[in-house]
Scaffold this motif. Structure first.
Motif, PDB file in Angstrom:
ATOM      1  N   SER A   4       1.055  -1.183   0.068  1.00 22.90           N
ATOM      2  CA  SER A   4      -0.049   0.106  -0.352  1.00 22.90           C
ATOM      3  C   SER A   4       0.911   1.149  -0.116  1.00 22.90           C
ATOM      4  N   CYS A   5       2.027   1.161   0.451  1.00 17.10           N
ATOM      5  CA  CYS A   5       2.962   2.427   0.441  1.00 17.10           C
ATOM      6  C   CYS A   5       3.905   2.274  -0.735  1.00 17.10           C
ATOM      7  N   HIS A   6       3.794   1.536  -1.793  1.00 12.29           N
ATOM      8  CA  HIS A   6       4.902   1.607  -2.923  1.00 12.29           C
ATOM      9  C   HIS A   6       4.814   3.078  -3.523  1.00 12.29           C
ATOM     10  N   ILE A   7       6.126   3.625  -3.703  1.00 15.53           N
ATOM     11  CA  ILE A   7       6.443   4.704  -4.338  1.00 15.53           C
ATOM     12  C   ILE A   7       7.610   4.676  -5.371  1.00 15.53           C
ATOM     13  N   PHE A   8       7.537   5.482  -6.192  1.00 14.93           N
ATOM     14  CA  PHE A   8       8.883   5.771  -6.978  1.00 14.93           C
ATOM     15  C   PHE A   8       9.889   6.730  -6.509  1.00 14.93           C
ATOM     16  N   LEU A   9      11.034   6.492  -6.313  1.00  8.38           N
ATOM     17  CA  LEU A   9      11.980   7.456  -5.851  1.00  8.38           C
ATOM     18  C   LEU A   9      12.469   7.966  -7.294  1.00  8.38           C
ATOM     19  N   LEU A  10      12.464   9.256  -7.280  1.00  8.90           N
ATOM     20  CA  LEU A  10      12.864   9.648  -8.770  1.00  8.90           C
ATOM     21  C   LEU A  10      14.281  10.385  -8.423  1.00  8.90           C
ATOM     22  N   GLU A  11      14.517  11.058  -7.350  1.00 13.01           N
ATOM     23  CA  GLU A  11      15.806  11.656  -6.950  1.00 13.01           C
ATOM     24  C   GLU A  11      16.116  11.351  -5.372  1.00 13.01           C
ATOM     25  N   GLY A  12      17.503  11.290  -5.218  1.00 13.75           N
ATOM     26  CA  GLY A  12      17.862  11.255  -3.741  1.00 13.75           C
ATOM     27  C   GLY A  12      18.161   9.812  -3.440  1.00 13.75           C
ATOM     28  N   ARG A  13      18.373   8.948  -4.448  1.00 14.27           N
ATOM     29  CA  ARG A  13      18.519   7.434  -4.030  1.00 14.27           C
ATOM     30  C   ARG A  13      19.873   7.353  -3.168  1.00 14.27           C
ATOM     31  N   LYS A  14      20.855   8.140  -3.211  1.00 19.38           N
ATOM     32  CA  LYS A  14      21.886   7.675  -2.306  1.00 19.38           C
ATOM     33  C   LYS A  14      21.888   8.435  -0.971  1.00 19.38           C
ATOM     34  N   GLY A  15      20.727   9.150  -0.812  1.00 17.40           N
ATOM     35  CA  GLY A  15      20.381   9.697   0.512  1.00 17.40           C
ATOM     36  C   GLY A  15      19.640   8.953   1.362  1.00 17.40           C
ATOM     37  N   LEU A  16      19.085   7.659   0.939  1.00 15.12           N
ATOM     38  CA  LEU A  16      18.376   7.007   1.683  1.00 15.12           C
ATOM     39  C   LEU A  16      19.064   5.713   2.077  1.00 15.12           C
ATOM     40  N   GLU A  17      18.615   5.221   3.067  1.00 21.76           N
ATOM     41  CA  GLU A  17      19.088   3.898   3.664  1.00 21.76           C
ATOM     42  C   GLU A  17      18.985   2.864   2.569  1.00 21.76           C
ATOM     43  N   LYS A  18      20.062   2.028   2.480  1.00 19.27           N
ATOM     44  CA  LYS A  18      20.252   0.888   1.626  1.00 19.27           C
ATOM     45  C   LYS A  18      19.038   0.040   1.858  1.00 19.27           C
ATOM     46  N   MET A  19      18.439  -0.430   0.291  1.00 20.72           N
ATOM     47  CA  MET A  19      17.234  -1.227   0.731  1.00 20.72           C
ATOM     48  C   MET A  19      17.769  -2.768   1.014  1.00 20.72           C
ATOM     49  N   SER A  20      16.979  -3.281   1.894  1.00 22.94           N
ATOM     50  CA  SER A  20      17.072  -4.427   2.813  1.00 22.94           C
ATOM     51  C   SER A  20      16.584  -5.701   1.753  1.00 22.94           C
ATOM     52  N   LYS A  21      17.344  -6.726   1.770  1.00 26.29           N
ATOM     53  CA  LYS A  21      17.364  -7.897   1.310  1.00 26.29           C
ATOM     54  C   LYS A  21      15.808  -8.376   1.246  1.00 26.29           C
ATOM     55  N   THR A  22      14.862  -8.265   2.230  1.00 21.44           N
ATOM     56  CA  THR A  22      13.714  -8.273   2.301  1.00 21.44           C
ATOM     57  C   THR A  22      12.820  -7.448   1.328  1.00 21.44           C
ATOM     58  N   GLU A  23      13.011  -6.179   1.512  1.00 19.38           N
ATOM     59  CA  GLU A  23      12.235  -5.202   0.594  1.00 19.38           C
ATOM     60  C   GLU A  23      12.535  -5.549  -0.920  1.00 19.38           C
ATOM     61  N   ASN A  24      13.830  -5.914  -1.417  1.00 19.17           N
ATOM     62  CA  ASN A  24      14.128  -5.977  -2.570  1.00 19.17           C
ATOM     63  C   ASN A  24      13.407  -7.143  -3.162  1.00 19.17           C
ATOM     64  N   GLU A  25      13.284  -8.415  -2.404  1.00 19.40           N
ATOM     65  CA  GLU A  25      12.671  -9.617  -2.672  1.00 19.40           C
ATOM     66  C   GLU A  25      11.344  -9.245  -2.736  1.00 19.40           C
ATOM     67  N   ARG A  26      10.717  -8.369  -1.952  1.00 22.46           N
ATOM     68  CA  ARG A  26       9.149  -8.285  -1.921  1.00 22.46           C
ATOM     69  C   ARG A  26       8.871  -7.490  -3.302  1.00 22.46           C
ATOM     70  N   LEU A  27       9.765  -6.340  -3.551  1.00 28.38           N
ATOM     71  CA  LEU A  27       9.258  -5.625  -4.977  1.00 28.38           C
ATOM     72  C   LEU A  27       9.560  -6.565  -6.303  1.00 28.38           C
ATOM     73  N   GLU A  28      10.397  -7.477  -6.147  1.00 26.43           N
ATOM     74  CA  GLU A  28      10.835  -8.411  -7.224  1.00 26.43           C
ATOM     75  C   GLU A  28       9.700  -9.165  -7.553  1.00 26.43           C
ATOM     76  N   ASN A  29       8.738  -9.444  -6.703  1.00 27.54           N
ATOM     77  CA  ASN A  29       7.239 -10.003  -6.855  1.00 27.54           C
ATOM     78  C   ASN A  29       6.173  -9.371  -7.084  1.00 27.54           C
ATOM     79  N   MET A  30       6.303  -7.995  -7.131  1.00 26.85           N
ATOM     80  CA  MET A  30       5.094  -7.287  -7.831  1.00 26.85           C
ATOM     81  C   MET A  30       5.032  -6.779  -9.110  1.00 26.85           C
ATOM     82  N   ILE A  31       3.973  -6.592  -9.332  1.00 29.09           N
ATOM     83  CA  ILE A  31       3.786  -6.267 -10.849  1.00 29.09           C
ATOM     84  C   ILE A  31       3.667  -4.415 -10.877  1.00 29.09           C
ATOM     85  N   GLY A  32       4.458  -4.080 -11.873  1.00 28.62           N
ATOM     86  CA  GLY A  32       4.372  -2.655 -11.994  1.00 28.62           C
ATOM     87  C   GLY A  32       5.686  -1.860 -11.324  1.00 28.62           C
TER      88      GLY A  32
END
Length: 99
Positions: free
Chosen positions: A43-71
């Motif tokens: 429900s809180c899926h967003i697109f990060l357009l700028e500032g990726r380096k300023g955010l905490e690195k994506m966790s393995k769990t978050e990455n795996e969850r995103l890989e299973n989503m459409i869009g």
């Protein structure tokens, strides 16, 4: 204190370092809800357009969850899991919150 810019509205919001994108979005007055705080329900899926380096690195769990989503794109994050550092960020709201 980083500032996020929220597209497509262009609204900006300053928040303390260490805040999640979800907290920043809600502080800006957008009614984004996230009942899990783990990215589990998408429900809180967003697109990060700028500032990726300023955010905490994506966790393995978050990455795996995103890989299973459409869009999902390389700029996808879960607002409840993405933590701001000291740099500004620009995000795009998706779905009903996109205007």
């Amino acid at each position: 204190m980083p500032t996020i810019t929220i597209k497509p509205s262009g609204k900006t919001q300053s928040v303390p370092d260490g805040s999640t994108l979800l907290a920043a979005i809600q502080a800006a007055g957008f009614p984004m809800e996230c009942t899990c705080s783990t990215g589990k329900y998408d429900s809180c899926h967003i697109f990060l357009l700028e500032g990726r380096k300023g955010l905490e690195k994506m966790s393995k769990t978050e990455n795996e969850r995103l890989e299973n989503m459409i869009g999902v794109a390389s700029k996808s994050r879960f607002a409840c899991l993405a933590t701001l550092g000291t740099e500004d960020a620009t995000i795009e709201l998706l779905g009903a919150l996109s205007g």
